[in-house]
Design a protein around this motif. Structure first.
Motif, PDB file in Angstrom:
ATOM      1  N   VAL A  89       3.090 -14.686 -10.567  1.00  0.00           N
ATOM      2  CA  VAL A  89       3.036 -15.142  -9.224  1.00  0.00           C
ATOM      3  C   VAL A  89       3.582 -14.136  -8.216  1.00  0.00           C
ATOM      4  CG1 VAL A  89       3.064 -17.013  -7.881  1.00  0.00           C
ATOM      5  CG2 VAL A  89       2.604 -17.476 -10.261  1.00  0.00           C
ATOM      6  N   PRO A  90       2.809 -14.356  -7.157  1.00  0.00           N
ATOM      7  CA  PRO A  90       3.599 -13.071  -5.773  1.00  0.00           C
ATOM      8  C   PRO A  90       4.877 -13.851  -5.691  1.00  0.00           C
ATOM      9  CG  PRO A  90       1.271 -13.499  -5.563  1.00  0.00           C
ATOM     10  CD  PRO A  90       1.517 -14.327  -6.684  1.00  0.00           C
ATOM     11  N   LYS A  91       5.768 -13.083  -5.580  1.00  0.00           N
ATOM     12  CA  LYS A  91       7.220 -13.388  -5.113  1.00  0.00           C
ATOM     13  C   LYS A  91       7.118 -14.334  -3.663  1.00  0.00           C
ATOM     14  CE  LYS A  91       9.774 -10.410  -7.998  1.00  0.00           C
ATOM     15  NZ  LYS A  91      10.973  -9.288  -7.831  1.00  0.00           N
ATOM     16  N   PRO A  92       7.738 -15.291  -3.468  1.00  0.00           N
ATOM     17  CA  PRO A  92       7.832 -15.932  -2.206  1.00  0.00           C
ATOM     18  C   PRO A  92       8.753 -15.176  -1.272  1.00  0.00           C
ATOM     19  CG  PRO A  92       9.333 -17.160  -3.845  1.00  0.00           C
ATOM     20  CD  PRO A  92       8.542 -16.265  -4.542  1.00  0.00           C
ATOM     21  N   LYS A  93       8.408 -15.313   0.096  1.00  0.00           N
ATOM     22  CA  LYS A  93       8.931 -14.635   1.171  1.00  0.00           C
ATOM     23  C   LYS A  93       9.392 -15.627   2.136  1.00  0.00           C
ATOM     24  CE  LYS A  93       6.298 -10.268   0.204  1.00  0.00           C
ATOM     25  NZ  LYS A  93       5.570  -9.233   0.916  1.00  0.00           N
ATOM     26  N   GLY A  94      10.193 -15.065   2.941  1.00  0.00           N
ATOM     27  CA  GLY A  94      10.578 -15.737   4.167  1.00  0.00           C
ATOM     28  C   GLY A  94      11.953 -16.798   3.978  1.00  0.00           C
ATOM     29  N   LEU A  95      12.172 -17.581   5.095  1.00  0.00           N
ATOM     30  CA  LEU A  95      13.402 -18.421   4.967  1.00  0.00           C
ATOM     31  C   LEU A  95      13.774 -19.321   4.028  1.00  0.00           C
ATOM     32  CD1 LEU A  95      15.819 -19.310   6.541  1.00  0.00           C
ATOM     33  CD2 LEU A  95      14.495 -20.917   7.950  1.00  0.00           C
ATOM     34  N   PHE A  96      12.480 -19.799   3.143  1.00  0.00           N
ATOM     35  CA  PHE A  96      12.734 -20.754   2.164  1.00  0.00           C
ATOM     36  C   PHE A  96      12.314 -19.968   0.881  1.00  0.00           C
ATOM     37  CE2 PHE A  96      12.195 -23.233   5.905  1.00  0.00           C
ATOM     38  CZ  PHE A  96      13.457 -23.766   6.155  1.00  0.00           C
ATOM     39  N   ALA A  97      12.426 -18.797   0.868  1.00  0.00           N
ATOM     40  CA  ALA A  97      11.965 -18.201  -0.512  1.00  0.00           C
ATOM     41  C   ALA A  97      12.771 -18.513  -1.742  1.00  0.00           C
ATOM     42  CB  ALA A  97      11.954 -16.650  -0.328  1.00  0.00           C
ATOM     43  N   PHE A  98      13.634 -19.177  -1.503  1.00  0.00           N
ATOM     44  CA  PHE A  98      14.669 -19.782  -2.624  1.00  0.00           C
ATOM     45  C   PHE A  98      13.969 -20.678  -3.532  1.00  0.00           C
ATOM     46  CE2 PHE A  98      15.690 -23.723  -0.606  1.00  0.00           C
ATOM     47  CZ  PHE A  98      16.030 -23.372   0.682  1.00  0.00           C
ATOM     48  N   SER A  99      13.093 -21.443  -2.839  1.00  0.00           N
ATOM     49  CA  SER A  99      12.453 -22.457  -3.634  1.00  0.00           C
ATOM     50  C   SER A  99      11.814 -22.385  -4.853  1.00  0.00           C
ATOM     51  CB  SER A  99      11.396 -23.457  -2.752  1.00  0.00           C
ATOM     52  OG  SER A  99      10.619 -24.426  -3.257  1.00  0.00           O
ATOM     53  N   ASP A 100      11.890 -23.193  -5.978  1.00  0.00           N
ATOM     54  CA  ASP A 100      11.553 -22.829  -7.062  1.00  0.00           C
ATOM     55  C   ASP A 100       9.762 -23.458  -7.114  1.00  0.00           C
ATOM     56  OD1 ASP A 100      13.528 -21.902  -8.531  1.00  0.00           O
ATOM     57  OD2 ASP A 100      14.079 -23.758  -9.120  1.00  0.00           O
ATOM     58  N   ASN A 101       8.970 -22.760  -7.761  1.00  0.00           N
ATOM     59  CA  ASN A 101       7.712 -23.165  -7.773  1.00  0.00           C
ATOM     60  C   ASN A 101       7.256 -24.341  -8.634  1.00  0.00           C
ATOM     61  OD1 ASN A 101       6.418 -21.089  -6.278  1.00  0.00           O
ATOM     62  ND2 ASN A 101       6.470 -19.652  -7.792  1.00  0.00           N
ATOM     63  N   THR A 102       6.487 -25.093  -8.533  1.00  0.00           N
ATOM     64  CA  THR A 102       6.256 -26.346  -9.165  1.00  0.00           C
ATOM     65  C   THR A 102       4.680 -26.068  -9.735  1.00  0.00           C
ATOM     66  OG1 THR A 102       5.549 -27.782  -7.281  1.00  0.00           O
ATOM     67  CG2 THR A 102       7.831 -27.881  -8.109  1.00  0.00           C
TER      68      THR A 102
END
Length: 623
Positions: free
Chosen positions: A328-341
């Motif tokens: 999955v594309p890596k999350p970006k931005g301020l809250f990119a630490f969130s794990d995917n569900t």
């Protein structure tokens, strides 16, 4: 920016609970949408909306003590499953802390929960805080702000307000050492998997019972179910152990996943059928597989601490065949630490976090959509017969948060409607997709509410919990920290009724309460047998399927409650002779199918490698 009148109920059942605190005190309030002028305070439970107000209401006002207000310094109640509680904040007893001899791990402060989520300190998945009843809302009060086009005026709903102990969000499992994984891609094999777990078939040839080498069915009494098998761990785990995903029953196979592998076993005898390895640690899975038994698991992108949960592996749980995989594309931005569900609806698997969301074809992994990047943005999905998104919406202010729920097209990700909550209320859980029943919390005022929506997204009702305390058992902390919206036990729903269990107390039977979804009022209640407690699992053949917890001298049971109420009717009475074994599964998960009930430990850990291999991981009962 002036907020328009809301169609959502004000107030709620009480406060949301932190993973590191004991059960919720009070009854859930539904996030009210603040009206342009402050509403009159709400009255006590049972008073109609037109009655004179008797207690302060929401919108920043202090709720009246008594509706689930915790008493500081007073000891709490022991946990469920016959286990004593561990002291919690303000002298309260956390819910369901493991007994001596049970496994440490998640459930303890600072320990991770399933799918990389934070776990509560009172055992089981961190529970939705128990809630206690609250006043009925004034008819003009604000509440959930729902839209099916235009914001509609709210019909009077029940306010369920209560204050509870303070709580805080905690971090992830920073202490876990990285463990290098195999470089090979996921693989599948027929026959016995490697590694596999030792199987005690309950015939005296294994070592699954407390004494070792004993027949698990030797003490079975007339009318009691038999123990089909008992598994022990045979996986070398990191020093902090590993969370268990599942179990799931698909046909004649029961499946669970842990650490770097997914395994299928014969439901009848526990013999291994297949095993699929993944390169790095598993970190997420949907609450349920697709209707045809297909599941997608997420695993970490590397063995490093804090590795993102961005790698996907599709598996057919019926055969163990590993299908497509992708990153999955890596999350970006301020809250990119969130794990995917993850969630599954129809032929779509969704992957979502606070900064991004996607839909992929369950068949071939092709990307179907990206969640909205403007307007209301999805940060979590609940799947099943419908696809429901939890969304963050523009508020026009940096100090105000607006969340809501949307029904979306699983093929395109486009919303059909959006129902907004009042400012600073957050979507917590989806207890049922169809009918749609949602839990929401307000952090600042420590409130909790449960509300139901109609098929068009308009407000249907708000659950009125009275003075009862409830504690649905769910996994993880808040949605923003990688929690599935689904997967709670202790709740169930059919077309017109929502069922929820009152909190448990050692040696005292609890009750399942049925709420009318037309008005949110309690219709009936059913008491657990003897001194045990029970929790709804789901609907089964028009009945409420419940699990009766084992006690120190009586086995657990599978039972059903008629939709019209009455005493629970036992389907499987588990043997009293194996009650201690059944009672000692840590933070258990449950599955029921083909007349067989499976209980699995929610986490496997031990103080050393020798003890790790003795941990009992899964057990099955049938007639």
């Amino acid at each position: 920016m002036t907020q328009p009148p809301s169609n959502q109920p004000p107030g709620g059942f009480g406060a949301p609970q932190d993973p590191n605190q004991g059960p919720h005190q009070g009854t859930p309030p539904v996030p009210p949408q603040a009206p342009q002028t402050p509403p009159p305070p709400a009255g006590p439970p049972g008073v109609p909306p037109s009655a004179p107000p008797a207690a302060p209401g929401p919108y920043g006002q202090q709720p009246q003590p008594g509706y689930g207000y915790p008493q500081q310094g007073q000891p709490g109640q022991p946990g469920p499953y016959g286990q004593p509680g561990q002291p919690g904040p303000y002298g309260q007893q956390p819910y369901g802390y493991p007994q001596q001899g049970q496994q440490p791990g998640y459930g303890q402060p600072g320990q991770p929960g399933p799918y990389g989520q934070q776990q509560n300190p009172y055992g089981g998945y961190p529970t939705q805080p128990a809630y206690q009843g609250a006043p009925t809302p004034p008819s003009s009060g604000g509440g959930l702000k729902g839209r099916t086009g235009l914001v509609a005026a709210i019909a009077a709903g029940a306010v369920l307000v209560a204050a509870v102990t303070t709580w805080a969000v905690v971090g992830g499992d920073d202490d876990k050492d990285p463990v290098a994984g195999p470089t090979a891609t996921a693989s599948s094999s027929s026959g016995a998997p490697a590694p596999t777990e030792s199987v005690d078939k309950g015939d005296g040839s294994g070592d699954g019972s407390k004494g070792g080498g004993d027949d698990l069915n030797a003490g079975r009494q007339a009318g009691e179910a038999k123990v089909n098998w008992l598994l022990q761990n045979d996986v070398d785990l990191p020093r902090n152990g590993a969370d268990v995903l599942g179990p799931w029953i698909v046909g004649d196979t029961v499946v669970k996943a842990m650490y770097k592998g997914v395994s299928g076993y014969n439901l009848s005898d526990g013999a291994p059928k297949w095993h699929v390895d993944v390169p790095f640690e598993l970190c997420a899975a949907p609450a349920e597989p697709s209707a045809n038994g297909v599941m997608v698991f997420a695993y970490a992108e590397s063995a490093k601490d804090g590795a993102k949960c961005t790698s996907l592996q599709q598996i057919d749980l019926k055969t163990g065949k590993a299908g497509w995989k992708k990153a999955v594309p890596k999350p970006k931005g301020l809250f990119a630490f969130s794990d995917n569900t993850l969630s599954i609806s129809g032929n779509t698997v969704t992957v979502s976090g606070t900064s991004s969301s996607y839909g992929f074809s369950l068949t071939d992994g092709k990307q179907l959509f990206t969640g909205a990047t403007t307007g209301c943005k999805p940060f979590g999905y609940a799947g099943g017969s419908k696809l429901i998104a939890a969304v963050d919406c523009p508020s026009g202010s940096t100090t105000k948060k607006i969340q809501g729920v949307s029904q979306v097209d699983p093929n395109t990700g486009k919303p059909k409607w959006t129902f907004k909550l009042e400012a600073d209320w957050e979507v917590d859980r989806v207890y049922s997709v169809d009918p749609l029943v949602v839990s929401a919390t307000q952090r600042e005022q420590k409130k909790w509410t449960i509300f139901a929506l109609n098929a068009n997204g308009s407000l249907r009702s708000q659950i009125q919990g009275g003075k009862d305390k409830f504690a649905p058992s769910c996994g993880g902390g808040f949605v923003i920290f990688g929690k599935n919206l689904q997967g709670c036990t202790g709740v169930a729903a059919d077309a017109n009724t929502f069922y929820m269990a009152t909190e448990t107390s050692y040696g005292t039977p609890n009750e399942v309460v049925a709420f009318d979804l037309k008005n949110g009022k309690a219709k009936w209640r059913s008491k657990a047998p003897g001194e045990q407690s029970m929790i709804p699992l789901r609907m089964e053949g028009g009945q409420v399927l419940v699990y009766v917890d084992p006690s120190y001298d009586k086995g657990g049971a599978v039972a059903t409650i008629a939709p019209t109420g009455g005493a629970p009717k036992t389907v499987l009475q588990h043997p009293a002779s194996t009650a201690q074994v059944e009672n000692n599964f840590y933070s258990p998960g449950y599955a029921y199918g083909a007349g067989t009930f499976v209980v699995a430990s929610g986490r496997v850990s031990a103080s050393n490698d020798k003890e790790e291999k003795l941990v009992k991981t899964m057990m099955a009962f049938s007639k």
